[in-house]
Design a protein around this motif. Structure first.
Motif, PDB file in Angstrom:
ATOM      1  N   ILE A   1      -6.433  -2.644   7.530  1.00  0.00           N
ATOM      2  CA  ILE A   1      -5.003  -2.846   7.362  1.00  0.00           C
ATOM      3  C   ILE A   1      -4.292  -2.036   8.435  1.00  0.00           C
ATOM      4  O   ILE A   1      -4.544  -0.835   8.569  1.00  0.00           O
ATOM      5  CB  ILE A   1      -4.541  -2.419   5.958  1.00  0.00           C
ATOM      6  CG1 ILE A   1      -5.109  -3.392   4.921  1.00  0.00           C
ATOM      7  CG2 ILE A   1      -3.026  -2.385   5.870  1.00  0.00           C
ATOM      8  CD1 ILE A   1      -4.796  -3.007   3.507  1.00  0.00           C
TER       9      ILE A   1
ATOM     10  N   ILE B   1       0.860  -1.165   0.000  1.00  0.00           N
ATOM     11  CA  ILE B   1       0.000   0.000   0.000  1.00  0.00           C
ATOM     12  C   ILE B   1       0.897   1.215   0.000  1.00  0.00           C
ATOM     13  O   ILE B   1       2.010   1.189   0.504  1.00  0.00           O
ATOM     14  CB  ILE B   1      -0.968   0.030   1.197  1.00  0.00           C
ATOM     15  CG1 ILE B   1      -0.195   0.273   2.496  1.00  0.00           C
ATOM     16  CG2 ILE B   1      -1.720  -1.277   1.295  1.00  0.00           C
ATOM     17  CD1 ILE B   1      -1.105   0.499   3.646  1.00  0.00           C
TER      18      ILE B   1
ATOM     19  N   SER C   1      -0.514   3.077  12.274  1.00  0.00           N
ATOM     20  CA  SER C   1      -1.627   3.641  11.535  1.00  0.00           C
ATOM     21  C   SER C   1      -2.625   2.549  11.156  1.00  0.00           C
ATOM     22  O   SER C   1      -2.292   1.371  11.153  1.00  0.00           O
ATOM     23  CB  SER C   1      -1.123   4.342  10.281  1.00  0.00           C
ATOM     24  OG  SER C   1      -2.187   4.928   9.569  1.00  0.00           O
ATOM     25  N   VAL C   2      -3.825   2.972  10.862  1.00  0.00           N
ATOM     26  CA  VAL C   2      -4.877   2.046  10.462  1.00  0.00           C
ATOM     27  C   VAL C   2      -5.539   2.584   9.200  1.00  0.00           C
ATOM     28  O   VAL C   2      -5.814   3.780   9.111  1.00  0.00           O
ATOM     29  CB  VAL C   2      -5.959   1.907  11.560  1.00  0.00           C
ATOM     30  CG1 VAL C   2      -6.995   0.869  11.155  1.00  0.00           C
ATOM     31  CG2 VAL C   2      -5.330   1.563  12.899  1.00  0.00           C
ATOM     32  N   VAL C   3      -5.755   1.712   8.254  1.00  0.00           N
ATOM     33  CA  VAL C   3      -6.460   2.110   7.039  1.00  0.00           C
ATOM     34  C   VAL C   3      -7.628   1.154   6.824  1.00  0.00           C
ATOM     35  O   VAL C   3      -7.456  -0.055   6.867  1.00  0.00           O
ATOM     36  CB  VAL C   3      -5.537   2.072   5.804  1.00  0.00           C
ATOM     37  CG1 VAL C   3      -6.324   2.449   4.552  1.00  0.00           C
ATOM     38  CG2 VAL C   3      -4.360   3.007   5.993  1.00  0.00           C
ATOM     39  N   ARG C   4      -8.787   1.724   6.619  1.00  0.00           N
ATOM     40  CA  ARG C   4      -9.952   0.872   6.420  1.00  0.00           C
ATOM     41  C   ARG C   4     -10.680   1.279   5.149  1.00  0.00           C
ATOM     42  O   ARG C   4     -10.929   2.454   4.908  1.00  0.00           O
ATOM     43  CB  ARG C   4     -10.904   0.992   7.617  1.00  0.00           C
ATOM     44  CG  ARG C   4     -12.259   0.316   7.386  1.00  0.00           C
ATOM     45  CD  ARG C   4     -13.134   0.299   8.625  1.00  0.00           C
ATOM     46  NE  ARG C   4     -12.348   0.548   9.796  1.00  0.00           N
ATOM     47  CZ  ARG C   4     -12.638   1.508  10.676  1.00  0.00           C
ATOM     48  NH1 ARG C   4     -13.667   2.266  10.521  1.00  0.00           N
ATOM     49  NH2 ARG C   4     -11.872   1.694  11.712  1.00  0.00           N
ATOM     50  N   ALA C   5     -11.004   0.299   4.335  1.00  0.00           N
ATOM     51  CA  ALA C   5     -11.883   0.546   3.206  1.00  0.00           C
ATOM     52  C   ALA C   5     -13.277   0.113   3.619  1.00  0.00           C
ATOM     53  O   ALA C   5     -13.479  -1.024   4.027  1.00  0.00           O
ATOM     54  CB  ALA C   5     -11.423  -0.230   1.984  1.00  0.00           C
ATOM     55  N   VAL C   6     -14.216   1.008   3.538  1.00  0.00           N
ATOM     56  CA  VAL C   6     -15.580   0.693   3.927  1.00  0.00           C
ATOM     57  C   VAL C   6     -16.290   0.074   2.734  1.00  0.00           C
ATOM     58  O   VAL C   6     -16.306   0.658   1.648  1.00  0.00           O
ATOM     59  CB  VAL C   6     -16.324   1.972   4.366  1.00  0.00           C
ATOM     60  CG1 VAL C   6     -17.756   1.637   4.722  1.00  0.00           C
ATOM     61  CG2 VAL C   6     -15.601   2.619   5.511  1.00  0.00           C
TER      62      VAL C   6
ATOM     63  N   ILE D   1     -10.331  -0.917  15.615  1.00  0.00           N
ATOM     64  CA  ILE D   1      -9.713  -1.693  14.543  1.00  0.00           C
ATOM     65  C   ILE D   1     -10.600  -2.899  14.293  1.00  0.00           C
ATOM     66  O   ILE D   1     -10.912  -3.648  15.209  1.00  0.00           O
ATOM     67  CB  ILE D   1      -8.306  -2.153  14.934  1.00  0.00           C
ATOM     68  CG1 ILE D   1      -7.403  -0.938  15.155  1.00  0.00           C
ATOM     69  CG2 ILE D   1      -7.728  -3.066  13.857  1.00  0.00           C
ATOM     70  CD1 ILE D   1      -6.075  -1.282  15.776  1.00  0.00           C
TER      71      ILE D   1
END
Lengths: 211, 211
Positions: A141, A108, A205-210, A136
DNA sequence: TATAGGAACGAACACTTGTTCGTGTCAACC
DNA sequence: GGTTGACACGAACAAGTGTTCGTTCCTATA
């Protein structure tokens, strides 16, 4: 600053488009042909103007030496972070050194401004709901910074040796043992001996796809 | 497939580095000089090998016609998303059309693979803890897709006219009125008339930097 | 030992491309 | 009318750059 002539703007646009297509800059004659200009010296003349305005940079004496200023050599401040597996799925995480050059199946990429730190980063896909109270969730991710120690209360990825799995928990040193606290009130903390765990990295860090 | 020779790997590395520095590809003689090769034909020979292996592409008869395959013309699949304000702070959000070309004070950039959709996106910085139950916390950045309608149950940013503020809620059409449902079951939904709300965009992704 | 092929060499050649220079046009201005 | 400066023209030149070719070195293999 005076405006650019129509011709100068056309040249600038053409260079921009050409660079998008081709990965290498156009020649003076490319520009000449495209814009239907009868002489290379006219192109040269207008390029000089653009250079004076600091809209392009020219490297003299080399072919195709036109650079657009502003888009400094492609990538902005993008860091590419390898996604090297899942967490709470059981597999140990290879140490980052192992995968520096490797073509991880997935990476990413995001602006470095979003990160407090850009070195030694790796990413894991979260499996399960054990960290739901830390905001989370399954499928998120998480970005982690590789480190082998941590302060009390930090959220870290921990390799639990006897269970042979990696999990994401808040970490507390408690004398001989350690407490791994899930961020989910419905789940019990894990207590284990300090030498049964290996810290893999700290949550960054946190990345989220809704969906 | 046979391995690359040391020389071929060195050439590949050099091209990569050169491209990072310069925005235009190196010449055969650049490569020759850098690697201390005595003849341009040796470089040509090895470039042919690299081309056969599909690691580079060469445009014949033009100077600096070397392209690296894979990194198709510069930027990967990075999308730049403008951060145009805060949410739950009270200000209406300008429609994305207004800021297409504008140099938003801040943008975040990330891989398009993380997103189900890359058009009409904008971002807001979350202020406060009102959405903590949707796993969204103070300081997070939410990515939204601009749209003015939505399906029942989708999480959207809504401008509430009489309250003069924007909030992030699940949206339900219920005849004349609408229900704005917080993610947390312990919180009461907001009921208001359909013409008191304006949908600003639909939640697409969340990015959080953990401090 | 003989042979074949990968890899490298050096030099000449030809095409590509940036540079220069003398000239011309046109509008603005004194 | 004469001058100036922005812009354009065309052609020749020079430097940058890719290509080719005959040759050599070396290792693997029959």
């Amino acid at each position: 600053m005076k405006d650019l002539s129509r011709r100068q703007r056309a040249i600038l646009d053409f260079i921009e488009g050409f660079l998008r297509e081709n990965d290498y800059p156009p020649t003076i004659r490319d520009i000449q042909r495209e814009l239907g200009i009868s002489s290379t010296s006219v192109v040269d003349y207008n390029l000089k103007v653009l250079e004076d305005r600091a809209l392009i940079r020219r490297n003299r004496n080399i072919s195709r030496g036109i650079e657009l200023v502003g888009r400094s050599s492609g990538r902005h401040n993008i860091v590419a972070i390898p996604v090297i597996g899942q967490i709470a799925a059981g597999l140990p995480i290879p140490v980052p050194g192992d995968l520096e050059g490797s073509d991880a199946a997935e990476t990413i990429e995001l602006s470095s401004e979003l990160l407090p730190e850009t070195r030694d980063l790796f990413a894991l896909r979260v499996k399960g709901h054990s960290m739901v109270d830390a905001l989370i969730n399954d499928g998120d991710i998480v970005l982690l910074r590789h480190q082998e120690t941590c302060e009390n209360g930090e959220t870290v990825a921990v390799w639990i040796k006897d269970a042979k799995e990696t999990t994401l928990k808040r970490f507390y040193h408690e004398g001989e043992r350690v407490r791994l606290q899930p961020a989910n009130v419905t789940m019990e903390p894990i207590y284990t001996s300090a030498d049964n765990v290996e810290i893999q990295g700290k949550l960054v860090s946190v990345v989220r796809a809704v969906v």
